[in-house]
Scaffold this active site. Sequence first.
Site, mmCIF file in Angstrom:
data_model
loop_
_atom_site.group_PDB
_atom_site.id
_atom_site.type_symbol
_atom_site.label_atom_id
_atom_site.label_comp_id
_atom_site.label_asym_id
_atom_site.label_seq_id
_atom_site.Cartn_x
_atom_site.Cartn_y
_atom_site.Cartn_z
ATOM 1 N N GLU A 1 8.404 12.383 -4.469
ATOM 2 C CA GLU A 1 7.433 13.393 -4.309
ATOM 3 C C GLU A 1 7.388 14.551 -5.233
ATOM 4 O O GLU A 1 6.477 15.289 -5.268
ATOM 5 C CB GLU A 1 7.821 14.129 -3.035
ATOM 6 C CG GLU A 1 7.724 12.945 -1.741
ATOM 7 C CD GLU A 1 7.487 13.728 -0.292
ATOM 8 O OE1 GLU A 1 8.247 14.722 0.052
ATOM 9 O OE2 GLU A 1 6.841 13.268 0.489
ATOM 10 N N ALA A 2 8.200 14.192 -6.485
ATOM 11 C CA ALA A 2 8.163 15.025 -7.733
ATOM 12 C C ALA A 2 7.523 14.173 -8.747
ATOM 13 O O ALA A 2 8.095 12.885 -8.983
ATOM 14 C CB ALA A 2 9.617 15.260 -8.089
ATOM 15 N N GLU B 1 14.789 12.149 -13.149
ATOM 16 C CA GLU B 1 13.998 12.824 -14.123
ATOM 17 C C GLU B 1 12.483 12.313 -13.596
ATOM 18 O O GLU B 1 11.545 12.856 -14.175
ATOM 19 C CB GLU B 1 13.967 12.313 -15.486
ATOM 20 C CG GLU B 1 15.179 13.327 -16.141
ATOM 21 C CD GLU B 1 14.888 14.557 -16.565
ATOM 22 O OE1 GLU B 1 13.899 15.002 -16.310
ATOM 23 O OE2 GLU B 1 15.876 15.126 -17.022
ATOM 24 N N LYS C 1 4.860 22.312 -10.458
ATOM 25 C CA LYS C 1 6.387 21.965 -10.722
ATOM 26 C C LYS C 1 6.301 22.032 -12.461
ATOM 27 O O LYS C 1 5.421 21.584 -13.199
ATOM 28 C CB LYS C 1 6.578 20.427 -10.619
ATOM 29 C CG LYS C 1 7.884 20.157 -11.099
ATOM 30 C CD LYS C 1 8.368 18.688 -10.834
ATOM 31 C CE LYS C 1 9.493 18.149 -11.553
ATOM 32 N NZ LYS C 1 9.918 16.786 -11.458
ATOM 33 N N GLY D 1 0.932 -1.305 -0.028
ATOM 34 C CA GLY D 1 0.051 0.051 0.180
ATOM 35 C C GLY D 1 0.790 1.484 0.171
ATOM 36 O O GLY D 1 0.447 2.350 0.867
ATOM 37 N N ILE E 1 5.608 -2.511 8.409
ATOM 38 C CA ILE E 1 6.819 -2.409 7.285
ATOM 39 C C ILE E 1 6.762 -0.986 6.815
ATOM 40 O O ILE E 1 7.733 -0.451 6.788
ATOM 41 C CB ILE E 1 6.713 -3.497 6.190
ATOM 42 C CG1 ILE E 1 6.780 -4.667 6.723
ATOM 43 C CG2 ILE E 1 7.532 -3.082 4.967
ATOM 44 C CD1 ILE E 1 6.492 -5.952 5.607
#
Length: 491
Positions: free
Chosen positions: A48-49, A335, A77, A12, A41
């Site tokens: 996050e980009a 990238e 972004k 998840g 776990i």
Amino acid sequence: MQPIKRVVIAGGGTAGWMAAAAMAKLLGKNLDITLIESDDIGTVGVGEATIPTLVFFHKLLGISERDFMAATHGTYKLGIQFENWRDVGEDYLHAFGVTGKDCWAAGFQHFWLKGREMGISKPFGDYCLEHQAAVSSRFAHLPNNGLNYAFHMDAGLYAGFLRKIAEQHGCQRVEGKIAQVNTRSSDGFIDHLVLDNGQRIDGDLFIDCTGFRGLLIEQALHTGYEDWSHWLLNDSALALQTTAVEPPRAYTRSIAHDAGWQWRIPLQHRVGNGLVYSHHYLDDDAARQRLLDNVEGEHLTEPRLIRFKTGRRRKQWNKNCVALGLASGFLEPLESTSIHLIQQGIVRLLRMFPTQGICPADVLEYNRQTDFDVEHIRDFIILHYVVTNRHDSPYWQHCRNLDMPESLAHRIELFRETGRVFREGSELFDDSWQQVMIGQGLIPERYHPIVDTMSEQELRQFLGHIETNVANTVAGLPAHQQYLQQFVGKL
Ligand code: FAD
């Protein structure tokens, strides 16, 4: 063939919940979908980009962008700034969107190259709207996707946001640790999972989103891994969250060091930082110190070490198991392509969904298309390391002299000699190739002769017109932070 009624998603993190939300929303009426995740776990906690394709994934799921931005503390972004990559002290920005104009006979770079020879071209990025908006930290939604954008977001909050959507559409979440993956002796397909509390979970199709461990695809099915670390040397990352010390920039920063690179991802409430490096060239203690010396703001977390092996699973779909996310392989986040690859995998699986049962032709086609996507992205990432003027450390000397994939060597040579770039099939990157090759310092030897049909005056006007249009549009955009405040309603 056994019809597919029960889908079990193991894991998840971002991959698991993206898969669960999309499948539940689009196919949930016909399927039983169960997702298993282990709170003990946890998730990898980074990632996050993003790139602009996520906007379309959200449209497919009917996600309100305002809700998403508010829930994940997102920012916009417009590209990635590469600092110290071409050489120490030199920067360029790889922006989303097209530079110049689509020119039917030859790419815009040919016109720019002639202008450069004549001394009338401005820097390449001055002809790209997203580039100029990024460097002046301005943003707005423009009609007809006039400004290409993506997001920075909090990965943990994103998983929670998607979980709500998945559960609203009938996905059942089970908390627990998968202790056993049981396969059928007849055909080696996965039959059921057993949790450490003894609960048994049966399924027809299993989606492995268990992260680097690849619990189903590797540990149970022994699919094998193609190691690409001879092309991409980095094998470690340290991640650290800090408070923000400035308004969020509308781009990710990638700052090269002498044995790796550092990311800075600005969110509304904090900054995600990390150092990606090769531990053969920089030991973990030195890497930790390097990161600590190069972040701003108060530390919200301790630096967290993540080891990885660059490469891909030999098959992304093997028997009745499809691997998504880190379970399927890993390319470093230079990238921001991993979440895109998860999304591609989900959409591909939805298109080929084996309702009547799994047939080998579907599996082959799924794997063929995935291989194509990943190999092109791999080449694009390697490009940043092999085309550089840096030779100031053993790491960069190694990178410059890499025995690169032939497909990449050909592209670089073609561009060096002729200025030409051709997008292959449905590959992800297009204009990006020119931007990064020029940004990394590769200036072609020639331009296309068709450019000479323009007089000097015409070329001046052509370039000047594009530059002015870009500058005027950017001048009319609000500041990124101001727009966020208006759009999301709180910061
Ligand atoms: P994870 O987040 O590791 O999730 C695995 C899940 O499986 C967890 O829920 C875990 O609890 C569960 N699980 C594992 N074993 C068991 C078990 N036995 N029983 C039950 N549950 C289990 N991508 C981008 O697109 N942009 C970026 O900027 C970016 N930056 C990155 C930086 C770094 C350093 C790294 C390593 C990756 C980055 N990525 C980035 C990739 C991105 O983080 C991942 O693609 C994304 O987070 C998906 O991860 P995942 O869901 O596959 O794995």
